[in-house]
Write a protein that holds these residues in place. Structure first.
Motif, PDB file in Angstrom:
ATOM      1  N   LEU A   1      31.427  46.676  49.492  1.00 33.02           N
ATOM      2  CA  LEU A   1      31.296  45.499  48.630  1.00 33.02           C
ATOM      3  C   LEU A   1      31.468  44.196  49.399  1.00 33.02           C
ATOM      4  CD1 LEU A   1      33.160  46.544  45.350  1.00 33.02           C
ATOM      5  CD2 LEU A   1      30.718  46.029  45.591  1.00 33.02           C
ATOM      6  N   TRP A   2      32.240  44.226  50.497  1.00 31.97           N
ATOM      7  CA  TRP A   2      32.441  43.003  51.278  1.00 31.97           C
ATOM      8  C   TRP A   2      31.129  42.441  51.828  1.00 31.97           C
ATOM      9  CZ3 TRP A   2      36.561  40.313  50.675  1.00 31.97           C
ATOM     10  CH2 TRP A   2      37.829  40.875  50.587  1.00 31.97           C
ATOM     11  N   SER A   3      30.233  43.316  52.214  1.00 30.30           N
ATOM     12  CA  SER A   3      29.062  42.868  52.982  1.00 30.30           C
ATOM     13  C   SER A   3      27.745  42.949  52.221  1.00 30.30           C
ATOM     14  CB  SER A   3      28.948  43.684  54.277  1.00 30.30           C
ATOM     15  OG  SER A   3      28.908  45.073  53.986  1.00 30.30           O
ATOM     16  N   LEU A   4      27.769  43.405  50.993  1.00 34.55           N
ATOM     17  CA  LEU A   4      26.517  43.531  50.244  1.00 34.55           C
ATOM     18  C   LEU A   4      26.039  42.166  49.747  1.00 34.55           C
ATOM     19  CD1 LEU A   4      27.092  46.724  48.068  1.00 34.55           C
ATOM     20  CD2 LEU A   4      25.436  46.445  49.913  1.00 34.55           C
ATOM     21  N   ASP A   5      24.742  41.926  49.894  1.00 35.23           N
ATOM     22  CA  ASP A   5      24.152  40.724  49.312  1.00 35.23           C
ATOM     23  C   ASP A   5      24.301  40.773  47.793  1.00 35.23           C
ATOM     24  OD1 ASP A   5      23.379  39.707  51.740  1.00 35.23           O
ATOM     25  OD2 ASP A   5      21.335  40.523  51.636  1.00 35.23           O
ATOM     26  N   GLY A   6      24.629  39.639  47.223  1.00 36.31           N
ATOM     27  CA  GLY A   6      24.738  39.579  45.770  1.00 36.31           C
ATOM     28  C   GLY A   6      26.123  39.875  45.239  1.00 36.31           C
ATOM     29  N   VAL A   7      27.132  39.937  46.126  1.00 34.86           N
ATOM     30  CA  VAL A   7      28.502  40.185  45.678  1.00 34.86           C
ATOM     31  C   VAL A   7      29.395  39.026  46.108  1.00 34.86           C
ATOM     32  CG1 VAL A   7      30.520  41.700  45.827  1.00 34.86           C
ATOM     33  CG2 VAL A   7      28.223  42.697  45.778  1.00 34.86           C
ATOM     34  N   LEU A   8      30.169  38.506  45.177  1.00 33.18           N
ATOM     35  CA  LEU A   8      31.152  37.453  45.433  1.00 33.18           C
ATOM     36  C   LEU A   8      32.514  38.021  45.067  1.00 33.18           C
ATOM     37  CD1 LEU A   8      32.085  34.538  45.975  1.00 33.18           C
ATOM     38  CD2 LEU A   8      31.370  33.965  43.640  1.00 33.18           C
ATOM     39  N   ILE A   9      33.482  37.920  45.972  1.00 29.05           N
ATOM     40  CA  ILE A   9      34.795  38.533  45.757  1.00 29.05           C
ATOM     41  C   ILE A   9      35.888  37.478  45.863  1.00 29.05           C
ATOM     42  CG2 ILE A   9      36.491  40.199  46.638  1.00 29.05           C
ATOM     43  CD1 ILE A   9      34.117  41.866  47.645  1.00 29.05           C
ATOM     44  N   ALA A  10      36.762  37.441  44.861  1.00 31.66           N
ATOM     45  CA  ALA A  10      37.986  36.648  44.895  1.00 31.66           C
ATOM     46  C   ALA A  10      39.163  37.629  44.905  1.00 31.66           C
ATOM     47  CB  ALA A  10      38.065  35.726  43.680  1.00 31.66           C
ATOM     48  N   PRO A  11      40.274  37.301  45.568  1.00 33.35           N
ATOM     49  CA  PRO A  11      41.367  38.258  45.767  1.00 33.35           C
ATOM     50  C   PRO A  11      42.402  38.288  44.639  1.00 33.35           C
ATOM     51  CG  PRO A  11      41.801  36.303  47.060  1.00 33.35           C
ATOM     52  CD  PRO A  11      40.469  36.077  46.381  1.00 33.35           C
ATOM     53  N   HIS A  12      41.950  38.581  43.419  1.00 30.99           N
ATOM     54  CA  HIS A  12      42.826  38.709  42.244  1.00 30.99           C
ATOM     55  C   HIS A  12      43.683  37.449  42.072  1.00 30.99           C
ATOM     56  CE1 HIS A  12      45.147  41.745  39.522  1.00 30.99           C
ATOM     57  NE2 HIS A  12      45.020  40.554  38.963  1.00 30.99           N
ATOM     58  N   VAL A  13      43.018  36.348  41.840  1.00 24.79           N
ATOM     59  CA  VAL A  13      43.703  35.060  41.724  1.00 24.79           C
ATOM     60  C   VAL A  13      43.434  34.385  40.378  1.00 24.79           C
ATOM     61  CG1 VAL A  13      43.856  34.632  44.195  1.00 24.79           C
ATOM     62  CG2 VAL A  13      41.770  33.964  42.976  1.00 24.79           C
ATOM     63  N   GLY A  14      43.044  35.179  39.379  1.00 23.30           N
ATOM     64  CA  GLY A  14      42.723  34.592  38.087  1.00 23.30           C
ATOM     65  C   GLY A  14      43.827  33.726  37.516  1.00 23.30           C
ATOM     66  N   GLY A  15      45.072  34.175  37.643  1.00 18.23           N
ATOM     67  CA  GLY A  15      46.181  33.412  37.093  1.00 18.23           C
ATOM     68  C   GLY A  15      46.885  32.526  38.093  1.00 18.23           C
ATOM     69  N   ALA A  16      46.425  32.556  39.329  1.00 24.70           N
ATOM     70  CA  ALA A  16      47.140  31.853  40.406  1.00 24.70           C
ATOM     71  C   ALA A  16      46.674  30.411  40.509  1.00 24.70           C
ATOM     72  CB  ALA A  16      46.939  32.580  41.731  1.00 24.70           C
ATOM     73  N   SER A  17      47.159  29.584  39.609  1.00 21.54           N
ATOM     74  CA  SER A  17      46.816  28.164  39.636  1.00 21.54           C
ATOM     75  C   SER A  17      48.040  27.358  39.220  1.00 21.54           C
ATOM     76  CB  SER A  17      45.642  27.867  38.700  1.00 21.54           C
ATOM     77  OG  SER A  17      46.093  27.762  37.357  1.00 21.54           O
TER      78      SER A  17
END
Length: 306
Positions: A259-275
């Motif tokens: 998933l890291w290198s596939l075109d068409g994938v954007l990854i965030a490191p589980h930061v939905g609540g981290a604001s």
């Protein structure tokens, strides 16, 4: 003598609570050292490490445990028998909804490609898909799902909501999850915000991904276990599906995962609540729980025990 003993994991949270009534005895306890008292009425464990520390409550008399996350799958197995646990509903919904919309916009408008081009000092305009006029299927219509719907409304999208049971909620027709297979075929964007657990594990599997139209975007801000990762990789590799993920299975995602290198994938490191929204909202919830306990009222957000 104090009538209420409370522990919080950091000096910062203790300060954020502000002045407390004289009847409250507040301890800063990271749960690495011995418990500060034989009985603690409200225990707030450290954020994102509850599975490591909850077993250390064995032998302590605890009124209830106040988590700092919305999710609580796996907590019951770690919590000493008979203890009550409250989750952090009202704390993370806003931030998670913001990230869901941000991931959707970033994927639709090709922002990752522009960042890569900027790194190379390369001017690379292209023609992207809008968010406006898209058919968006929200899988999950609890606190996070409703917050996402509210933030999507100004983008002029067509929203369809799906949850565990059918209902009409504040004018939004909510479909039952049993209807999901029939609804996927028209969803250009699928945003998933369900909780984890056995009943939702791999709810988005090969069949569900196959039902989505070519080019559909799958956004996951719920739990990584909601999506079968092997099926997702297979569909992305074929160019059928795109993905924007704040959560993955496994998590953290191993360095060699495709998933890291596939075109068409954007990854965030589980930061939905981290604001920056988190700190004041956690403090507001803990303070409300203290006030309710002093008044002899039942705690909010109890999801285990009680």
């Amino acid at each position: 003598m104090p009538s209420l003993i409370v522990s919080v994991p950091t000096e910062q949270l203790a300060a954020d609570l502000g002045p407390l009534p004289d009847r409250v005895e507040l301890h800063v306890w990271d749960m690495e050292s011995p418990a500060p008292a034989d009985r603690i009425d409200i225990v707030v464990p450290p954020y994102m490490s509850m599975s490591d520390v909850l077993p250390r409550l064995e032998g302590v008399e605890v009124g209830f445990v106040q988590g700092q996350s919305i999710g609580y799958e796996g907590i019951e197995a770690q919590l000493p028998e008979g203890m009550v646990f409250a989750n952090a509903a009202t704390v993370h919904e806003t931030s998670t909804a913001e990230l869901a919309v941000a991931l959707t916009l970033a994927a639709q408008r090709h922002l990752p490609a522009y960042v890569r081009a900027q790194d190379e000092q390369r001017w690379a305009p292209d023609f992207a898909a809008s968010l406006a006029d898209r058919r968006v299927l929200l899988l999950g219509y609890g606190g996070v799902g409703k917050a996402i719907a509210a933030r999507l409304a100004p983008f002029e999208v067509e929203i369809t909501a799906v949850a565990s049971r059918a209902r009409d909620e504040d004018g939004m027709p909510v479909h039952s999850v049993d209807e999901l297979p029939a609804l996927l075929g028209s969803a250009e964007i699928l945003i998933v915000s369900l909780p984890g657990g056995a009943t939702t594990r791999h709810i988005i599997d090969d069949d569900a991904l196959s039902a989505l139209p070519d080019g559909a975007l799958v956004v996951n801000v719920g739990r990584g276990s909601l999506i079968d990762p092997d099926a997702l990789v297979a569909h992305v590799r074929r160019g059928r599906i795109r993905a924007a993920l704040d959560v993955t299975e496994p998590e953290p995602l191993p360095a060699d995962h495709p998933l890291w290198s596939l075109d068409g994938v954007l990854i965030a490191p589980h930061v939905g609540g981290a604001s920056t929204a988190m700190r004041p909202r956690v403090a507001r919830l803990v303070r409300a729980q203290i006030d309710r306990a002093l008044a002899g009222e039942r705690p909010l957000n109890v999801v285990i025990g009680g």
